[in-house]
Design a protein around this motif. Structure first.
Motif, PDB file in Angstrom:
ATOM      1  N   ARG A 548     -22.737  50.204  66.383  1.00 23.73           N
ATOM      2  CA  ARG A 548     -23.884  49.452  65.842  1.00 23.73           C
ATOM      3  C   ARG A 548     -24.149  48.202  66.677  1.00 23.73           C
ATOM      4  O   ARG A 548     -25.316  47.834  66.921  1.00 23.73           O
ATOM      5  CB  ARG A 548     -23.626  49.082  64.383  1.00 23.73           C
ATOM      6  N   VAL A 549     -23.087  47.533  67.118  1.00 24.02           N
ATOM      7  CA  VAL A 549     -23.256  46.354  67.973  1.00 24.02           C
ATOM      8  C   VAL A 549     -23.910  46.745  69.292  1.00 24.02           C
ATOM      9  O   VAL A 549     -24.852  46.083  69.774  1.00 24.02           O
ATOM     10  CB  VAL A 549     -21.893  45.671  68.223  1.00 24.02           C
ATOM     11  N   ARG A 566     -24.728  35.539  67.645  1.00 21.28           N
ATOM     12  CA  ARG A 566     -24.221  36.231  66.452  1.00 21.28           C
ATOM     13  C   ARG A 566     -23.739  37.630  66.796  1.00 21.28           C
ATOM     14  O   ARG A 566     -22.663  38.060  66.355  1.00 21.28           O
ATOM     15  CB  ARG A 566     -25.317  36.281  65.385  1.00 21.28           C
ATOM     16  N   LEU A 567     -24.532  38.347  67.581  1.00 27.28           N
ATOM     17  CA  LEU A 567     -24.077  39.672  68.001  1.00 27.28           C
ATOM     18  C   LEU A 567     -22.867  39.551  68.913  1.00 27.28           C
ATOM     19  O   LEU A 567     -21.982  40.420  68.918  1.00 27.28           O
ATOM     20  CB  LEU A 567     -25.213  40.411  68.709  1.00 27.28           C
ATOM     21  N   GLY A 568     -22.803  38.465  69.685  1.00 25.80           N
ATOM     22  CA  GLY A 568     -21.642  38.240  70.535  1.00 25.80           C
ATOM     23  C   GLY A 568     -20.364  38.075  69.728  1.00 25.80           C
ATOM     24  O   GLY A 568     -19.302  38.575  70.105  1.00 25.80           O
ATOM     25  N   VAL A 569     -20.446  37.372  68.591  1.00 23.75           N
ATOM     26  CA  VAL A 569     -19.278  37.235  67.720  1.00 23.75           C
ATOM     27  C   VAL A 569     -18.848  38.605  67.204  1.00 23.75           C
ATOM     28  O   VAL A 569     -17.654  38.936  67.174  1.00 23.75           O
ATOM     29  CB  VAL A 569     -19.584  36.281  66.545  1.00 23.75           C
ATOM     30  N   HIS A 573     -15.162  40.749  67.806  1.00 21.01           N
ATOM     31  CA  HIS A 573     -14.281  41.304  66.780  1.00 21.01           C
ATOM     32  C   HIS A 573     -13.965  42.778  67.029  1.00 21.01           C
ATOM     33  O   HIS A 573     -12.946  43.275  66.530  1.00 21.01           O
ATOM     34  CB  HIS A 573     -14.905  41.124  65.399  1.00 21.01           C
ATOM     35  N   VAL A 574     -14.828  43.482  67.773  1.00 20.81           N
ATOM     36  CA  VAL A 574     -14.528  44.878  68.106  1.00 20.81           C
ATOM     37  C   VAL A 574     -14.216  45.038  69.590  1.00 20.81           C
ATOM     38  O   VAL A 574     -14.236  46.141  70.133  1.00 20.81           O
ATOM     39  CB  VAL A 574     -15.677  45.824  67.670  1.00 20.81           C
ATOM     40  N   ASP A 575     -13.943  43.904  70.261  1.00 19.00           N
ATOM     41  CA  ASP A 575     -13.409  43.893  71.630  1.00 19.00           C
ATOM     42  C   ASP A 575     -14.304  44.558  72.672  1.00 19.00           C
ATOM     43  O   ASP A 575     -13.823  45.239  73.579  1.00 19.00           O
ATOM     44  CB  ASP A 575     -12.017  44.543  71.652  1.00 19.00           C
ATOM     45  N   VAL A 576     -15.623  44.350  72.547  1.00 21.65           N
ATOM     46  CA  VAL A 576     -16.534  44.843  73.591  1.00 21.65           C
ATOM     47  C   VAL A 576     -17.373  43.689  74.135  1.00 21.65           C
ATOM     48  O   VAL A 576     -18.468  43.891  74.657  1.00 21.65           O
ATOM     49  CB  VAL A 576     -17.444  45.977  73.068  1.00 21.65           C
ATOM     50  N   LEU A 577     -16.861  42.476  74.021  1.00 20.94           N
ATOM     51  CA  LEU A 577     -17.619  41.298  74.440  1.00 20.94           C
ATOM     52  C   LEU A 577     -17.873  41.286  75.939  1.00 20.94           C
ATOM     53  O   LEU A 577     -18.908  40.790  76.399  1.00 20.94           O
ATOM     54  CB  LEU A 577     -16.854  40.034  74.021  1.00 20.94           C
ATOM     55  N   GLY A 578     -16.947  41.852  76.717  1.00 19.30           N
ATOM     56  CA  GLY A 578     -17.046  41.770  78.168  1.00 19.30           C
ATOM     57  C   GLY A 578     -18.324  42.328  78.740  1.00 19.30           C
ATOM     58  O   GLY A 578     -18.879  41.780  79.696  1.00 19.30           O
TER      59      GLY A 578
END
Length: 924
Positions: A548-549, A566-569, A573-578
């Motif tokens: 969903r993110v 907000r989507l970055g946060v 939390h699901v470890d796909v920020l990179g």
């Protein structure tokens, strides 16, 4: 009429510096800074003439006070003569210019993106002949243009472009902190003052001459302008009052009095023309060229030109003001009614320009007027899309003042306060909240949003903020959400409630929030549902969140900066920020340049977290310190302690125990009494990591079970799954094998591998470490180390490999253990984790391996450099790499230039072999 810049006297030093500047072999920037009327414009004109003699192309611009709040107005002046070169740029850079100049739609580009595009335009122009950019009255340039000019000015070395800026020292501006070289322009010496006065006004009565010299105090403009004033006054030469006008006031105001006499002598029609020109920002002096968009043209003003108030632009033939002081004096002498009438006329001139029309309408209007308020609101929305959050606040505030209905006034004040809060203007947000009309319970919903953001950011007040926000949501729900503005207000309240709950990390509060949001049904937007599931309890609600993110990010079109964070946060939390870090970095560059400070702090947190995850620990340290400095300077105590928490955790991972404990204690002492559980959990995680690094496994275990008990994952404790390895390792080293195994099995039972790639790797690692069956252990070690995303989390991967090597040494012999132990040691060294590296080297020695040569130099190869090097090794050109990574070809080339010596190579052809020698998982 002869220009005031005609003859330069007493400026030998400045002329020598400017001559060296113009004739220099490569590009550079220089700021001339001095008082009003001291002669900066004359020196700029002198430099322009020198450049023209050296066959430079001279491009001029001038800051205008009336345009100082119009984003990119100054940049448009500079680039207007270079428009043909913009058409030669790639689509991405052309689109950036279209957005900032209002010719197209899309997200506002970052300062870096726009600055790179401007550098490319200038490079194209300078390929034909060297370019000199001359900016007068730089203090009036809009903030966005100053940011871009500063960015460009710091990167002209090696080019054929020079930037020269004139700046008034009595007016603060962004150029003051732009880190560009300066040349101070001081007043003239007594001898030079006499020489200039005698040159321009020969034959003065000695008494008048002495009085002029005394009053001018070395100010060149005063030396030129005061004598005609005395002669026209008809007063006796020894009457000092005739010279000074208002004794005791600063010189510029005395000069305004000089111009005031001439302006008062003009006919009404001519004064009206001058007033309209002044209020619309018609240029002043020789730098007035190519204004942005339509500008008022002063007509039938020959009388003012004859009186020394106007000059004629030699290129356009239009009247321009002779000096900025003339323009200021025209406005000061006008009555309020005259100014309002002029603004009304100018609004009609700019009827096709939403921003300029709105600003003139607002200035022309006294009583509430809904049409003008709506025009200002539309202008605020337009300027926000172009990156002007601070301007939007002032326009929304004015729109509220002109609103006819109390509910519209309240809504617009709430919008202004909302933007102000995200821009870090907490004092202004509170002021806006206090100025709004109260509803039945004393607070409008929009005001609650702003007040709660201020309380949360400034003091970490999660308790009372939550009460007020919940009450506002319930009031809206009970009264019925009737229109789009109320839906927007409800969404802001919901998102704020979720942010408060995330910081509080309280199970009961979260459960009440879920019930409240379930009752709202479809009124809660899809993005807010993502935040609800990701920010709260990712263990129990995280299934499918990653997809969903990713879909939400892919669907973003012209997002507000807070949508990105907000989507970055959620991505964190699901470890796909990179994968979204380039987007965050571009947004950060834009927002930090336009004053959206609170949003910038959140982006810095997220960038730091990704740098920590991928092993860029030096960069993470710098990012965290930058965030801490920014938050402290703006008194955002929540963000300051948030930054300290991450810096403490990073220090623990690096083995900097004293620093880690100091930061841990500071964060815990601030956060625990306030109930900010999010930060107390990070403090506990810091304690566990510090103890693990030191080998104090009993202390590590006690810290870890303070977050969650073995075999469970405490609801709404975000650090519970993130400290899985910490608890398991501490339990194993203290003989608590059953607790360790129970916790590893609980991770599998909770389906943590399905939630995030990092949790998948560490769950398999925990299962391997706690397995009693060697075959099962080998299976899970293999799953952990070969996971596609494992290399993106090198710290966790190295710890798993260290444990694997120890297992292999005992189960399969010393030789089998050497490869994972070698890889672990090299990774710990590269990361800069000496305690872990020494532990791994000790195991390697026990496995009979020879000592390893240090690979610590690889720590200087950043994630972005590794990525660029890998793409280059695959055969992509700089332009192709730039398109894929949203960088300019020049930036790609600069990265490769730094990569080659780090890898010990000298050519692109050697990249593939050099990258292949990096530790497994560390190539691009």
């Amino acid at each position: 009429m002869e220009s005031i810049a005609g003859t330069i006297v007493g400026r030998e030093r400045e002329q020598e510096v400017l001559s060296e500047f113009v004739t220099a072999a490569e590009g550079r920037a220089l700021v001339l800074r001095g008082d009003t009327g001291v002669g900066k414009s004359a020196l700029l004109e002198h430099a322009a003439a020198l450049a023209a003699g050296e066959r430079h192309r001279v491009v001029r611009a001038a800051g205008v006070e009336a345009e100082s709040q119009l984003p990119f107005a100054g940049l448009h002046q500079f680039l207007y003569p270079l428009l043909p070169h913009i058409d030669r740029l790639d689509d991405g850079h052309r689109e950036a210019f279209d957005v900032v100049f209002g010719r197209g739609e899309g997200s506002p580009p970052s300062v870096m993106t726009l600055g790179i595009a401007v550098l490319d335009v200038l490079s194209l122009a300078a390929s034909q002949q060297p370019v000199l950019l001359v900016l007068d009255d730089g203090q009036w340039l809009d903030t966005a243009s100053i940011e871009v000019c500063g960015f460009v000015g710091r990167r002209l070395t090696g080019s054929s472009v020079k930037l020269l800026v004139g700046l008034r020292s009595d007016v603060p501006s962004g150029f003051d902190t732009a880190a560009l070289p300066r040349l101070a322009v001081t007043t003239l010496s007594e001898k030079a003052s006499e020489q200039l006065l005698d040159l321009r006004h020969p034959g003065l009565d000695p008494v008048v001459r002495r009085l002029v010299l005394d009053e001018a105090q070395g100010n060149a403009l005063a030396l030129l302008e005061l004598p005609p004033h005395v002669l026209r006054s008809g007063l006796p030469a020894d009457n000092r009052q005739a010279l000074s006008g208002y004794p005791g006031l600063p010189l510029p105001q005395r000069l305004q009095q000089v111009y005031g006499d001439r302006i008062r002598a003009l006919g009404d029609a001519v004064r009206t023309e001058l007033l309209r020109g002044a209020l619309d920002g018609v240029g002043a002096g020789t730098a007035a060229r190519h204004p942005r968009g339509t500008r008022y043209r002063m007509l039938n003003a020959d009388e003012a030109a004859a009186g020394g108030l106007l000059d004629v632009d030699p290129l356009s033939g239009d009247f321009v003001f002779r000096h900025p002081l003339v323009r200021s004096t025209v406005v000061q002498l006008a009555t309020p009614n005259e100014r309002r009438a002029a603004h009304a006329a100018l609004a009609q001139v700019h009827r096709e320009d939403v921003e300029r029309r709105a600003t003139h309408l607002a200035a022309a209007t006294v009583d509430p007027d809904e049409e003008v308020a709506a025009a200002l609101e539309a202008a605020a929305e337009s300027v926000t899309r172009r990156g002007g959050a601070m301007v939007a606040v002032s326009w929304l505030t004015r729109a509220a003042e002109l609103s006819e209905r109390p509910e519209e006034r309240s809504r617009r004040l709430g919008d202004a306060a909302f933007v102000a809060g995200h821009a870090g203007l907490l004092g202004q947000a509170r002021q806006l909240v206090g100025s709004g009309p109260a509803t039945g319970d004393g607070h409008s919903p929009a005001s609650v949003v702003a007040a709660a953001y201020a309380a949360l950011y400034e003091d970490g007040d999660v308790r009372s903020s939550r009460r007020h926000v919940v009450a506002a949501i319930e009031n809206l729900r009970d009264s019925g959400v009737k229109d789009s503005p109320e839906v927007l207000t409800l969404t802001r309240l919901v998102n704020l409630l979720l942010a408060i709950d995330q910081y509080a990390s309280d199970e009961a509060a979260w459960e009440r929030t879920h019930a409240l949001l379930d009752g709202l049904g479809d009124l809660v937007p899809a993005h807010s549902r993502i935040y609800e599931d990701a920010w709260g309890d990712v263990v129990r609600r995280g299934s499918g969140v990653r997809e969903r993110v990713e879909n939400a990010f892919a669907a973003l079109r012209d997002p507000e900066p807070w949508d990105i964070t907000r989507l970055g946060v959620a991505a964190y939390h699901v470890d796909v920020l990179g994968q979204y870090r380039p987007l965050l970095e571009r947004a950060l560059d834009r927002e930090s340049g336009t004053g959206a400070m609170a949003t910038s702090m959140t982006m810095l947190h997220q960038i730091m977290l990704d740098q920590m995850a991928v092993g860029e620990w030096d960069e993470a340290e710098r990012t965290g310190q930058r965030c801490l400095d920014l938050a402290t300077s703006h008194r955002h105590m929540l963000f300051a302690h948030h930054a300290r928490a991450y810096l403490g955790l990073l220090a623990a991972m690096r083995g900097q125990s004293d620093r880690a404990r100091m930061l841990q204690a500071t964060v815990d002492a601030w956060a625990r009494p306030r109930g900010v559980g999010f930060l107390t959990q990070i403090a506990d995680a810091t304690g566990a990591a510090t103890a693990l690094t030191e080998g104090d496994y009993e202390a590590a275990y006690l810290h870890a079970i303070g977050i969650t008990s073995p075999g469970t994952f405490t609801p709404y404790a975000h650090q519970a799954p993130r400290t899985l390895l910490d608890l398991v390792e501490a339990a194993l080293h203290t003989g608590r094998h059953e607790e360790a195994r129970t916790h590893a099995l609980a991770a599998r039972q909770a389906r943590l591998p399905d939630i995030s790639p990092r949790l998948a790797a560490v769950t398999h690692g925990a299962l391997a470490m706690t397995a009693t069956d060697p075959a099962e252990a080998d299976h899970h070690y293999h799953r952990a180390e070969t996971h596609p995303a494992a290399a993106s989390f090198p710290y966790e991967l190295a710890r798993i490999r260290l444990a694997h090597g120890i297992h292999l040494r005992h189960a399969h012999g010393r030789k089998a253990a050497r490869l994972p132990l070698t890889l672990a040691t090299e990774t710990f060294e590269r990361l800069g984790a000496p305690a872990w590296a020494e532990r791994s080297r000790a195991e390697l020695r026990a496995a009979g391996a020879p000592p390893l040569a240090s690979s610590a130099h690889l720590a200087t190869l950043t994630w972005q450099e590794r990525r660029i090097a890998g793409l280059a090794a695959g055969g992509l050109t700089n332009k192709e790499i730039g398109a894929r990574m949203h960088l300019s070809p020049r930036t790609v080339s600069s990265h490769l230039y730094r990569v080659f010596p780090k890898l010990g190579i000298t050519s692109r052809a050697a990249l593939r072999d050099a990258l292949g020698k990096l530790p497994d998982g560390q190539d691009a």
